[in-house]
Structure formats: structure tokens, C-alpha cells
Write a protein that holds these residues in place. Structure first.
Motif, short mmCIF file in Angstrom:
data_model
loop_
_atom_site.label_atom_id
_atom_site.label_comp_id
_atom_site.label_asym_id
_atom_site.label_seq_id
_atom_site.Cartn_x
_atom_site.Cartn_y
_atom_site.Cartn_z
N THR A 116 0.65 -1.07 -0.10
CA THR A 116 0.04 -0.07 -0.04
C THR A 116 0.72 1.26 0.04
OG1 THR A 116 -0.20 -0.07 2.39
CG2 THR A 116 -1.97 -1.10 1.07
N THR A 155 -4.19 -6.40 -1.49
CA THR A 155 -4.65 -5.55 -0.37
C THR A 155 -5.74 -5.96 0.47
OG1 THR A 155 -5.32 -3.36 0.20
CG2 THR A 155 -6.53 -4.46 -1.51
N GLY A 200 -7.19 -3.67 2.50
CA GLY A 200 -7.78 -2.29 2.85
C GLY A 200 -6.88 -1.68 3.63
N ILE A 223 -9.66 1.86 -0.34
CA ILE A 223 -9.17 0.95 -1.39
C ILE A 223 -9.16 1.72 -2.76
CG2 ILE A 223 -9.73 -1.19 -2.49
CD1 ILE A 223 -10.98 -2.21 0.22
N LEU A 230 -8.24 -8.62 -3.26
CA LEU A 230 -8.65 -8.09 -2.06
C LEU A 230 -8.90 -9.35 -1.06
CD1 LEU A 230 -9.80 -5.91 0.25
CD2 LEU A 230 -11.94 -6.28 -0.66
N THR A 285 -11.57 -5.50 6.88
CA THR A 285 -12.41 -4.17 6.53
C THR A 285 -13.28 -4.10 7.51
OG1 THR A 285 -13.69 -5.20 4.97
CG2 THR A 285 -11.67 -4.53 4.17
N HIS A 298 -16.81 -3.62 -4.36
CA HIS A 298 -15.34 -3.69 -4.65
C HIS A 298 -15.06 -4.16 -6.26
CE1 HIS A 298 -15.69 -3.62 -0.44
NE2 HIS A 298 -14.29 -3.48 -0.33
#
Length: 300
Positions: free
Chosen positions: A176, A193, A195, A212, A237, A242, A262
Motif C-alpha cells: 500500500t 490489499t 484494505g 481502497i 482483496l 475491513t 469492490h
């Protein structure tokens, strides 16, 4: 592109007492891939059974035929590129070219100091990751490698015949921050990721979606800097971290809503944790399997 659905199976079961059955059931249910954590121990599971990732994946490779397999994620905390490359080439061969390496910089908890060194700072982790990934890339694509780095070196490291997948098995780079995103852009076939960790306790689902969205935009910027189309990267993801927690696995409708939000961000693969009773990943197995079999049709 339709949204792919994958799972992560924690290595908490003896292979002949339920372990094998989970991986085979994942294939039967039609998951795109099944991953496992590459840790020596992890969080609330530290005082219970926890098996090695690469032997588990090797066993899974012999117990399945179509399912993609991989780590989510491996890190430099207790791995070295030279030995890891040899194991990955072997695993890719045994599986018939079904391996994806999820790879990240690692954290500073759980098993990060199991080898006896002090916990690395965020800068040190980023520095090590910045050496680890390019060297591993080279080791998996060249037959013999000699490379001297500040933290990782290889001296006439031989990796013949190389991966079944060419030029090498795919990397799914978890990142990230700016340096990690640059590594994903340059070396990744996918990006991972969980989040924004800062939103896990107090954030809202909408704040998480916006975070995101920002990560995806930064990934696009990192790709643009080197002239790469961000659309070339799968965007994964890993769910469960989250603010929604386990809510998306309460019902098919909840999951379809979560997944659709998403998918609109550009996420191409959602990874859900296989249910583990009496843990943070305890969900109803019947509902879980209903989601897996019914939700993909609604998301196409």
C-alpha cells in the motif's frame, strides 16, 4: 471481466484429519484459487496446531487437479530468496504450473523475530523487500545467478529447469506504500490489499471502500511511472480485515453487495477465509458454501 472468488485455508488441521478434505472441497466448490498464510505462527492460533505453508501446498498440489494454489503472503521475515526460489520451482513442477506467490514486506509481530533477530523497523522491512523481490524474480527466470546485495546475495545459485509457468510463476505483491506499489508495478502480475488497517476498528464500510479506491489509484500511478498499463495486474482483496468484518459472509445477498462495491473499484479477485470454528473466521459452513456456489452467478 467477471470477479474471481478464491479462499485462504489456514494450515491448522492435520493433513489426514481434515486438512486434505478442505483443499479438495475448495476445488469441488469451484474456487479460482486456494491460498494459505506463510507464517510460523499467527495471532490467536499461536498456541494451537499450525503447519508449514510450502509442505501444505505441496500436499494440496497432489490432492487437487485444477485449483490454483499459493501463499498469501510470504515475506522476508524468515525466508531467503535463494532457498525460496528452489522450493517454488519444485512446487510449480509438482502442481503442474498452478502456483501463485503472494509476497509482502511482512510485519513486526507474531513470528517476525522467531529467528532471533530484533524486530525490523518499517524502513528496514521496506529495504529488505526492495532487495528480496527483484532477486527472487531473477532467480526464478535465470538458470544461474550471482548477485551481491546489502541484505541478500546469491552466488552461482542454480535453478534449472526453472518454473513450469514462463517466464516464471506469477507474483501477487501485497503493498500500500509508495515503495511497495512500485515493486508491484514492476514485478507483479497481481496486487494484494487487505484494505486500510487504520479503519478496521473504528472505520465505516464506505470509508474502507474510499481507502481502497485511493490505493488502486496509487497503483495506477506507480504503473504509469514505468509505462505499464495497470489493467495488466490482477487486483486481489483479502477479505476479513475491513470494517465489515465477517458480515459479507452472513448471507448471499450481503456478499453480493460487498463484492459488487469492490468490483466497481477494479478488484478482480476476492479471497474469503475458509471457516475455522471458535476463531475470528468462524462462519456457518452451509452459508459459506451457498455463497461460493450462488454469488458468482449474480456478479457476472
Amino acid at each position: 471481466m467477471s470477479l474471481r472468488l478464491s479462499t485462504v485455508i489456514l494450515p491448522v488441521d492435520r493433513w489426514h484429519e481434515g486438512g486434505r478434505a478442505k483443499w479438495q472441497r475448495a476445488e469441488e466448490l469451484g474456487f479460482h484459487a486456494a491460498y494459505t498464510y506463510d507464517h510460523l505462527s499467527w495471532r490467536t492460533f499461536r498456541d494451537g496446531p499450525w503447519f508449514g505453508a510450502l509442505p501444505t501446498l505441496t500436499a494440496a498440489a497432489t490432492a487437487t487437479d485444477r485449483l490454483r494454489l499459493g501463499t498469501l503472503v510470504t515475506s522476508p521475515n524468515f525466508r531467503h530468496p535463494v532457498t525460496l526460489a528452489k522450493e517454488l520451482i519444485s512446487l510449480d513442477d509438482i502442481s503442474g504450473g498452478r502456483i501463485t506467490l503472494g509476497i509482502g514486506a511482512g510485519g513486526n509481530g507474531f513470528d517476525a523475530t522467531a529467528l532471533g533477530h530484533e524486530a525490523w523497523t518499517p524502513r528496514e522491512r521496506a529495504d529488505r523487500f526492495g532487495e528480496f523481490v527483484p532477486l527472487l524474480d531473477q532467480l526464478l527466470t535465470e538458470g544461474a545467478v550471482t548477485e551481491y546485495g546489502a541484505r541478500y546475495s546469491a552466488v552461482e545459485a542454480r535453478n534449472i529447469p526453472g518454473c513450469v509457468q514462463r517466464p516464471r510463476l506469477p507474483f501477487a505483491v501485497a503493498a500500500t506504500g509508495p515503495r511497495g506499489l512500485k515493486l508491484a508495478a514492476r514485478h507483479g502480475q497481481a496486487w494484494v490489499t487487505t484494505g486500510d488497517p487504520s479503519l478496521y476498528e473504528e472505520g465505516t464500510p464506505q470509508e474502507s471502500v474510499e481507502a481502497i479506491r485511493g490505493q488502486v489509484e496509487k497503483l495506477g500511478g506507480a504503473c504509469a511511472e514505468i509505462g505499464r498499463d495497470v489493467a495488466e495486474l490482477e487486483k486481489i482483496l483479502l477479505t476479513g480485515f475491513t470494517p465489515d468484518r465477517r458480515r459479507p459472509l452472513d448471507s448471499v445477498d450481503e456478499f453480493v453487495d460487498f463484492a459488487g462495491r469492490h468490483q466497481e473499484l477494479g478488484i478482480t479477485e476476492l479471497v474469503v477465509h475458509w471457516p475455522v470454528p471458535d476463531s475470528d473466521f468462524a462462519v456457518d459452513q452451509v452459508v459459506f458454501e451457498k455463497i461460493v456456489t450462488e454469488a458468482p452467478t449474480q456478479l457476472r
